[in-house]
Design a protein around this motif. Structure first.
Motif, PDB file in Angstrom:
ATOM      1  N   SER A 149      -1.358   9.366  -7.836  1.00  0.00           N
ATOM      2  CA  SER A 149      -1.535   7.909  -7.850  1.00  0.00           C
ATOM      3  C   SER A 149      -2.006   7.400  -6.490  1.00  0.00           C
ATOM      4  CB  SER A 149      -0.248   7.205  -8.283  1.00  0.00           C
ATOM      5  OG  SER A 149       0.777   7.442  -7.355  1.00  0.00           O
ATOM      6  N   ALA A 154      -3.606   3.967  -5.589  1.00  0.00           N
ATOM      7  CA  ALA A 154      -2.484   3.060  -5.835  1.00  0.00           C
ATOM      8  C   ALA A 154      -2.251   2.200  -4.598  1.00  0.00           C
ATOM      9  CB  ALA A 154      -1.228   3.849  -6.181  1.00  0.00           C
ATOM     10  N   ALA A 160       4.609   3.135  -6.979  1.00  0.00           N
ATOM     11  CA  ALA A 160       4.093   4.434  -7.422  1.00  0.00           C
ATOM     12  C   ALA A 160       5.173   5.504  -7.333  1.00  0.00           C
ATOM     13  CB  ALA A 160       2.879   4.830  -6.584  1.00  0.00           C
TER      14      ALA A 160
END
Length: 192
Positions: A149, A154, A160
């Motif tokens: 991620s 992210a 996350a």
């Protein structure tokens, strides 16, 4: 009779590509890479995956079910299908077939590949496989989900991390408790 585009411009003021096509870098360049395209690489990967599935399945030995289907039936079926699809796809590409560009996405087909992201994603997967037995599924998969991620962009790293831990625990419980699949416990062996 003359055309309104006799000056070489296409409708809308666009200039048509050179006669050798968009990738014309000279006659030697076109000859050297004319047979190799990304579609051919994909077709060969599909074919190779089919071969690997069948070779890996040959080592499986277990009793057949009441219907006469053993545990090798579906992997051999899938591997055979991959080989057939890969072979036909390879033939299509070698005969001049091309993949259609994705029309729904706003992408620049001429942009260079993002090799940094490819390397980071590959590194995350390699680290996951190296650490899975030692750390166990929950910790290793949480690190995998978090690493992917962050690598893929992210913005909120805390969120996350929380999602990664939840996914690690949920998948472990679903597979071990729900399906009876054995996953490595690693550092949390006595706790879970």
């Amino acid at each position: 009779m003359s055309s309104p585009y006799d000056d070489g411009a296409a409708p809308g003021g666009a200039v048509p590509p050179p006669a050798g096509g968009p990738s014309a870098g000279g006659p030697g360049e076109a000859k050297r890479h004319a047979w190799w395209r990304p579609e051919l690489g994909l077709s060969l990967v599909v074919f190779a995956l089919g071969v690997l599935v069948i070779v890996g399945t040959l080592d499986v030995s277990a009793a057949s079910s009441a219907l006469g289907l053993g545990p090798r039936f579906f992997p051999i079926l899938v591997g055979s299908a991959l080989i057939v699809i890969g072979a036909f796809y390879t033939l299509d590409v070698l005969r001049g077939g091309r993949g259609d560009p994705e029309e729904s996405e706003d992408i620049d087909a001429d942009a260079p590949a993002d090799w940094r992201s490819v390397g980071l994603v590959s590194g995350v997967f390699l680290a996951f496989t190296a650490l899975l037995t030692t750390l166990g599924w929950i910790i290793a998969s949480s690190l995998l989900f978090f690493g992917l991620s962050v690598t893929l962009g992210a913005d909120n790293k805390v969120k996350a991390a929380i999602v990664a831990v939840v996914l690690g625990v949920v998948t472990y419980v679903a597979f071990v408790r729900g399906l009876g699949v054995t996953l490595p416990g690693g550092l949390l062996q006595g706790v879970i």
